[in-house]
Design an enzyme around this catalytic site. Structure first.
Site, PDB file in Angstrom:
ATOM      1  N   MET A 162    -101.873  21.704  31.521  1.00  0.00           N
ATOM      2  CA  MET A 162    -101.455  22.817  30.691  1.00  0.00           C
ATOM      3  C   MET A 162     -99.986  22.958  30.357  1.00  0.00           C
ATOM      4  O   MET A 162     -99.692  21.965  29.754  1.00  0.00           O
ATOM      5  CB  MET A 162    -101.626  24.078  31.757  1.00  0.00           C
ATOM      6  CG  MET A 162    -103.237  24.099  32.129  1.00  0.00           C
ATOM      7  SD  MET A 162    -104.302  24.645  30.840  1.00  0.00           S
ATOM      8  CE  MET A 162    -105.838  24.766  31.546  1.00  0.00           C
ATOM      9  N   SER A 163     -99.198  23.985  30.899  1.00  0.00           N
ATOM     10  CA  SER A 163     -97.881  23.857  30.100  1.00  0.00           C
ATOM     11  C   SER A 163     -96.716  23.027  30.745  1.00  0.00           C
ATOM     12  O   SER A 163     -95.831  23.072  30.327  1.00  0.00           O
ATOM     13  CB  SER A 163     -97.399  25.450  30.214  1.00  0.00           C
ATOM     14  OG  SER A 163     -97.849  25.925  29.060  1.00  0.00           O
ATOM     15  N   VAL A 164     -97.169  22.366  31.706  1.00  0.00           N
ATOM     16  CA  VAL A 164     -96.220  21.287  31.934  1.00  0.00           C
ATOM     17  C   VAL A 164     -96.162  20.117  31.026  1.00  0.00           C
ATOM     18  O   VAL A 164     -95.408  19.589  30.915  1.00  0.00           O
ATOM     19  CB  VAL A 164     -97.020  20.489  33.556  1.00  0.00           C
ATOM     20  CG1 VAL A 164     -96.209  19.075  33.808  1.00  0.00           C
ATOM     21  CG2 VAL A 164     -96.919  21.299  34.618  1.00  0.00           C
TER      22      VAL A 164
END
Length: 405
Positions: free
Chosen positions: A120-122
């Site tokens: 995801m937003s990592v």
């Protein structure tokens, strides 16, 4: 177990895969439900079976990576106190490094050490490290306008924003990040990226989607978390290098980091890699990203990312820009810099985060990295963010007590 049918992927062994919810897992994993609990536990670990992906290559000619030492089990009993935290936050995998050594490594449910899990937003934080490499090579000037590098965005919300404003999420864009609203731009972008079934009214691909976004005020005045901004960075990277984003990420970062496995990134119908959330890798390899930060951009004896970029990132941005946000309800002095979260605490903590509980938590004082994959039922929640922050600090405290004993 899994059977493939015309309707999707049928989970036939619910007890083994759905370890925590206790729900009846009979059903199909499809584009409609793979991000929803309980289907997300399987979906997050099998992204390439649902969505088209490109490979982010490791260096297959290199020796086995030496950047992370083997796991130690001497103090395994000390981790029992965090079991409740790990179970309550639907952990799929966790790797903890201290001084570059693995001091904890655990996998849950059906997840295995060489399985890839969507970040995801990592993924945003990894994109910014790639950007830092190109800035160091003087291919990108962060004070230049976006339109200078991507003329196609001249009439969009990003046309007169600077690269710096996009990096720090202070570009003002008409964009809703409400993951549960089907009309929100973030869900529109999911559909365009191939993460959800597409509608006839949707843009052809991410390139077109980004050109359609409109401004919403003056850039640089406040923090606005907007996933589309990371994809603008990826488009800039493509234009200045003449290569696809996944290829640049492979050449400049992943193949030089000492990773154990290839990573993947989802791609849309136009071949655009979903830079804001689409990377999938192993937990150990995600931990290497955190170690790269602690080692000021160095890995395997070479500098990958300029040390000044890492230091600038870890110092953080202006906390005033994030006043009134949910983020500062958890971290009152928190800021955002170069696509990384900087809590502004006395320990110099920095972290990368993704919805449903993906984290790289970095504690410079104890020289610790915590990499965690999760399949939390909710995308985001204030209580869940607080629980993760408290849990990670508890783990750091355990390591510090161990070092003192």
């Amino acid at each position: 177990m899994l059977e493939t049918t015309a309707s999707g992927f049928l989970l036939t062994n619910p007890g083994k895969i759905d370890r925590y919810t206790g729900q009846d897992f009979n059903g199909y994993v499809t584009l409609d439900n793979w991000q929803e609990s309980p289907f997300n536990r399987w979906g997050f670990a099998h992204i390439s079976e649902l969505i088209t992906t490109a490979t982010i290559r490791r260096d297959s000619s290199s020796q086995p990576p030496t950047g992370i030492a083997p796991v130690t089990t001497e103090h395994a009993e000390k981790w029992r106190s965090v079991d409740q935290f790990l179970e309550s936050t639907h952990t799929d995998a966790i790797v903890v490094l201290q001084h570059g050594n693995v001091v904890m490594e655990r996998y849950f449910g059906a997840f295995q050490p060489h399985d890839r899990h969507v970040l995801m937003s990592v993924s945003k934080s990894i994109c910014a490290l790639t950007m830092g490499i190109l800035v160091g090579q003087e291919l990108i000037d962060t004070q230049q306008s976006v339109r200078h590098y991507v003329p196609a965005l001249k009439e969009s919300a990003y046309g007169n924003a600077t690269v710096r404003q996009v990096l720090d999420m202070t570009a003002a864009v008409r964009y809703s990040e409400n993951y549960l609203d089907a009309d929100a731009e973030v869900q529109q972008q999911d559909r365009v990226a191939g993460w959800r079934p597409k509608l006839e009214t949707d843009s052809r691909d991410t390139y077109e989607f980004l050109t359609r976004l409109q401004p919403d005020g003056e850039h640089g005045r406040s923090f606005q978390y907007c996933s589309a901004s990371t994809d603008v960075l990826a488009w800039i990277i493509e234009n200045v290098t003449g290569k696809r984003y996944a290829e640049v990420l492979s050449d400049e970062l992943w193949s030089r980091l000492g990773t154990s496995d290839d990573a993947l990134i989802t791609t849309d119908s136009g071949g655009f890699a979903f830079a804001n959330g689409g990377i999938a890798c192993t937990a150990r390899d995600m931990a290497r990203i955190g170690q790269l930060m602690l080692d000021e951009g160095k890995a395997n004896g070479q500098t990958l990312v300029p040390s000044w970029w890492i230091k600038e990132t870890m110092r953080g941005g202006d906390p005033q820009l994030a006043r009134g946000t949910a983020y500062q309800q958890v971290h009152p002095n928190g800021s955002y810099r170069n696509q990384w979260w900087v809590p502004g605490d006395a320990r110099g903590t920095v972290y990368a985060a993704g919805i449903h509980g993906q984290f790289i938590w970095i504690d410079p004082v104890s020289d610790t990295v915590i990499a965690k994959f999760s399949s939390c039922p909710q995308p985001v929640a204030l209580e869940l963010s607080q629980t993760h922050a408290e849990g990670f600090r508890q783990m750091v405290n355990i390591l510090e007590r161990k070092s003192a004993s």
